[in-house]
Design a protein around this motif. Structure first.
Motif, PDB file in Angstrom:
ATOM      1  N   ALA A   1       0.829  -1.200   0.000  1.00 34.69           N
ATOM      2  CA  ALA A   1       0.000   0.000   0.000  1.00 34.69           C
ATOM      3  C   ALA A   1       0.870   1.259   0.000  1.00 34.69           C
ATOM      4  O   ALA A   1       0.600   2.211  -0.752  1.00 34.69           O
ATOM      5  CB  ALA A   1      -0.925  -0.007   1.212  1.00 34.69           C
ATOM      6  N   PHE A   2       1.903   1.269   0.810  1.00 38.03           N
ATOM      7  CA  PHE A   2       2.807   2.414   0.870  1.00 38.03           C
ATOM      8  C   PHE A   2       3.480   2.650  -0.483  1.00 38.03           C
ATOM      9  O   PHE A   2       3.530   3.775  -0.979  1.00 38.03           O
ATOM     10  CB  PHE A   2       3.856   2.185   1.965  1.00 38.03           C
ATOM     11  CG  PHE A   2       4.881   3.265   2.057  1.00 38.03           C
ATOM     12  CD1 PHE A   2       4.591   4.482   2.666  1.00 38.03           C
ATOM     13  CD2 PHE A   2       6.157   3.083   1.520  1.00 38.03           C
ATOM     14  CE1 PHE A   2       5.536   5.486   2.743  1.00 38.03           C
ATOM     15  CE2 PHE A   2       7.106   4.084   1.593  1.00 38.03           C
ATOM     16  CZ  PHE A   2       6.796   5.287   2.204  1.00 38.03           C
ATOM     17  N   TYR A   3       3.994   1.584  -1.100  1.00 39.36           N
ATOM     18  CA  TYR A   3       4.701   1.705  -2.374  1.00 39.36           C
ATOM     19  C   TYR A   3       3.773   2.219  -3.478  1.00 39.36           C
ATOM     20  O   TYR A   3       4.166   3.072  -4.285  1.00 39.36           O
ATOM     21  CB  TYR A   3       5.300   0.347  -2.757  1.00 39.36           C
ATOM     22  CG  TYR A   3       6.270   0.402  -3.904  1.00 39.36           C
ATOM     23  CD1 TYR A   3       7.624   0.598  -3.669  1.00 39.36           C
ATOM     24  CD2 TYR A   3       5.847   0.262  -5.216  1.00 39.36           C
ATOM     25  CE1 TYR A   3       8.530   0.654  -4.715  1.00 39.36           C
ATOM     26  CE2 TYR A   3       6.746   0.322  -6.272  1.00 39.36           C
ATOM     27  CZ  TYR A   3       8.084   0.505  -6.012  1.00 39.36           C
ATOM     28  OH  TYR A   3       8.982   0.566  -7.049  1.00 39.36           O
ATOM     29  N   THR A   4       2.560   1.691  -3.525  1.00 39.81           N
ATOM     30  CA  THR A   4       1.631   2.119  -4.583  1.00 39.81           C
ATOM     31  C   THR A   4       1.244   3.586  -4.428  1.00 39.81           C
ATOM     32  O   THR A   4       1.069   4.282  -5.426  1.00 39.81           O
ATOM     33  CB  THR A   4       0.363   1.248  -4.602  1.00 39.81           C
ATOM     34  OG1 THR A   4      -0.257   1.282  -3.323  1.00 39.81           O
ATOM     35  CG2 THR A   4       0.678  -0.171  -4.994  1.00 39.81           C
ATOM     36  N   VAL A   5       1.123   4.062  -3.199  1.00 40.37           N
ATOM     37  CA  VAL A   5       0.768   5.465  -2.981  1.00 40.37           C
ATOM     38  C   VAL A   5       1.956   6.378  -3.301  1.00 40.37           C
ATOM     39  O   VAL A   5       1.809   7.384  -3.993  1.00 40.37           O
ATOM     40  CB  VAL A   5       0.289   5.677  -1.524  1.00 40.37           C
ATOM     41  CG1 VAL A   5       0.185   7.161  -1.188  1.00 40.37           C
ATOM     42  CG2 VAL A   5      -1.045   4.989  -1.307  1.00 40.37           C
ATOM     43  N   VAL A   6       3.132   6.030  -2.807  1.00 45.31           N
ATOM     44  CA  VAL A   6       4.302   6.890  -2.983  1.00 45.31           C
ATOM     45  C   VAL A   6       4.742   6.959  -4.440  1.00 45.31           C
ATOM     46  O   VAL A   6       5.050   8.033  -4.963  1.00 45.31           O
ATOM     47  CB  VAL A   6       5.460   6.418  -2.072  1.00 45.31           C
ATOM     48  CG1 VAL A   6       6.752   7.136  -2.413  1.00 45.31           C
ATOM     49  CG2 VAL A   6       5.098   6.640  -0.621  1.00 45.31           C
TER      50      VAL A   6
ATOM     51  N   TRP B   1      -1.403  -1.448  -8.002  1.00 42.68           N
ATOM     52  CA  TRP B   1      -1.011  -2.391  -6.957  1.00 42.68           C
ATOM     53  C   TRP B   1      -0.658  -3.765  -7.492  1.00 42.68           C
ATOM     54  O   TRP B   1       0.258  -4.423  -7.007  1.00 42.68           O
ATOM     55  CB  TRP B   1      -2.093  -2.497  -5.878  1.00 42.68           C
ATOM     56  CG  TRP B   1      -3.359  -3.154  -6.352  1.00 42.68           C
ATOM     57  CD1 TRP B   1      -4.444  -2.553  -6.898  1.00 42.68           C
ATOM     58  CD2 TRP B   1      -3.639  -4.544  -6.319  1.00 42.68           C
ATOM     59  NE1 TRP B   1      -5.400  -3.462  -7.227  1.00 42.68           N
ATOM     60  CE2 TRP B   1      -4.926  -4.713  -6.873  1.00 42.68           C
ATOM     61  CE3 TRP B   1      -2.954  -5.667  -5.896  1.00 42.68           C
ATOM     62  CZ2 TRP B   1      -5.529  -5.949  -7.005  1.00 42.68           C
ATOM     63  CZ3 TRP B   1      -3.555  -6.901  -6.027  1.00 42.68           C
ATOM     64  CH2 TRP B   1      -4.826  -7.041  -6.567  1.00 42.68           C
ATOM     65  N   TRP B   2      -1.366  -4.251  -8.519  1.00 42.18           N
ATOM     66  CA  TRP B   2      -1.109  -5.611  -8.997  1.00 42.18           C
ATOM     67  C   TRP B   2       0.217  -5.711  -9.741  1.00 42.18           C
ATOM     68  O   TRP B   2       0.855  -6.756  -9.746  1.00 42.18           O
ATOM     69  CB  TRP B   2      -2.274  -6.143  -9.828  1.00 42.18           C
ATOM     70  CG  TRP B   2      -2.647  -5.297 -11.013  1.00 42.18           C
ATOM     71  CD1 TRP B   2      -3.563  -4.282 -11.061  1.00 42.18           C
ATOM     72  CD2 TRP B   2      -2.102  -5.402 -12.317  1.00 42.18           C
ATOM     73  NE1 TRP B   2      -3.620  -3.739 -12.308  1.00 42.18           N
ATOM     74  CE2 TRP B   2      -2.734  -4.419 -13.112  1.00 42.18           C
ATOM     75  CE3 TRP B   2      -1.150  -6.215 -12.913  1.00 42.18           C
ATOM     76  CZ2 TRP B   2      -2.438  -4.233 -14.444  1.00 42.18           C
ATOM     77  CZ3 TRP B   2      -0.859  -6.039 -14.247  1.00 42.18           C
ATOM     78  CH2 TRP B   2      -1.500  -5.055 -15.002  1.00 42.18           C
ATOM     79  N   LYS B   3       0.678  -4.614 -10.372  1.00 40.04           N
ATOM     80  CA  LYS B   3       1.988  -4.626 -11.022  1.00 40.04           C
ATOM     81  C   LYS B   3       3.099  -4.700  -9.975  1.00 40.04           C
ATOM     82  O   LYS B   3       4.089  -5.418 -10.136  1.00 40.04           O
ATOM     83  CB  LYS B   3       2.185  -3.388 -11.892  1.00 40.04           C
ATOM     84  CG  LYS B   3       1.389  -3.404 -13.168  1.00 40.04           C
ATOM     85  CD  LYS B   3       1.702  -2.188 -14.003  1.00 40.04           C
ATOM     86  CE  LYS B   3       0.914  -2.194 -15.292  1.00 40.04           C
ATOM     87  NZ  LYS B   3       1.189  -0.998 -16.105  1.00 40.04           N
ATOM     88  N   VAL B   4       2.938  -3.965  -8.891  1.00 36.27           N
ATOM     89  CA  VAL B   4       3.906  -3.998  -7.789  1.00 36.27           C
ATOM     90  C   VAL B   4       3.924  -5.388  -7.155  1.00 36.27           C
ATOM     91  O   VAL B   4       4.984  -5.948  -6.873  1.00 36.27           O
ATOM     92  CB  VAL B   4       3.571  -2.915  -6.736  1.00 36.27           C
ATOM     93  CG1 VAL B   4       4.504  -3.006  -5.548  1.00 36.27           C
ATOM     94  CG2 VAL B   4       3.609  -1.534  -7.364  1.00 36.27           C
TER      95      VAL B   4
END
Length: 166
Positions: free
Chosen positions: A35-40, A45-48
């Protein structure tokens, strides 16, 4: 008198409850990091998840493959001997008087490192490199203690009590 003899043997075994708890905590941490990575970084989200999930899978499989040759739980400490389980369910017994060293190392990934004085006096006799890991001595045993019950503090106390003082 039988109660005194029964208490002199301590078994350290794998705890599925501790393992499940660790898995839940890792999943919760991974979800928070995702969640943090997708926001920053403003990514879907699914690619991450695909990118880092593949890396995590490769690391887990490599670690599992490396640890197959190492001794593992359960451990049994009696008054005379340390009994441990090796690869493929084989067992090894080392008398305390034949112990050059045994210590618990690490907190997050605890391991018991055992070195016999005379590998020929273990039961069965050890061959060079039989259970050792790369980068260690030919007779040094490293036993992973993750998810063990009772905990590593109890093992440290028992080792201090049983190991001969030099």
């Amino acid at each position: 008198m039988a109660d005194l003899d029964a208490s002199s043997v301590v078994d350290f075994r794998y705890s599925p409850r501790r393992h499940r708890l660790a898995k839940v905590l890792v999943l919760l941490d991974a979800a928070a990091l995702l969640a943090f990575y997708t926001v920053v970084f403003d990514e879907v989200w699914w690619k991450v998840l695909l990118r880092f999930g593949m890396i995590g899978t490769v690391v887990a499989l490599t670690t599992n493959w490396q640890l197959r040759r190492q001794p593992r739980l359960p451990l049994r400490l009696s008054e005379e001997t340390l009994h441990l389980t090796g690869p493929n369910g084989t067992s090894l017994s080392i008398d305390w008087v034949n112990m050059a060293g045994a210590q618990v190392r690490g907190r997050l990934d605890p391991r018991l490192v055992v070195t016999p004085l005379d590998p020929e006096r273990t039961r069965p006799p050890m061959r060079p490199g039989q259970w050792s890991t790369p980068g260690r001595g030919p007779y040094e045993l490293v036993i992973r203690l993750a998810w063990m019950t009772p905990g590593t503090d109890a093992l440290r106390r028992e080792l201090a009590r049983r190991l001969p003082t030099s």
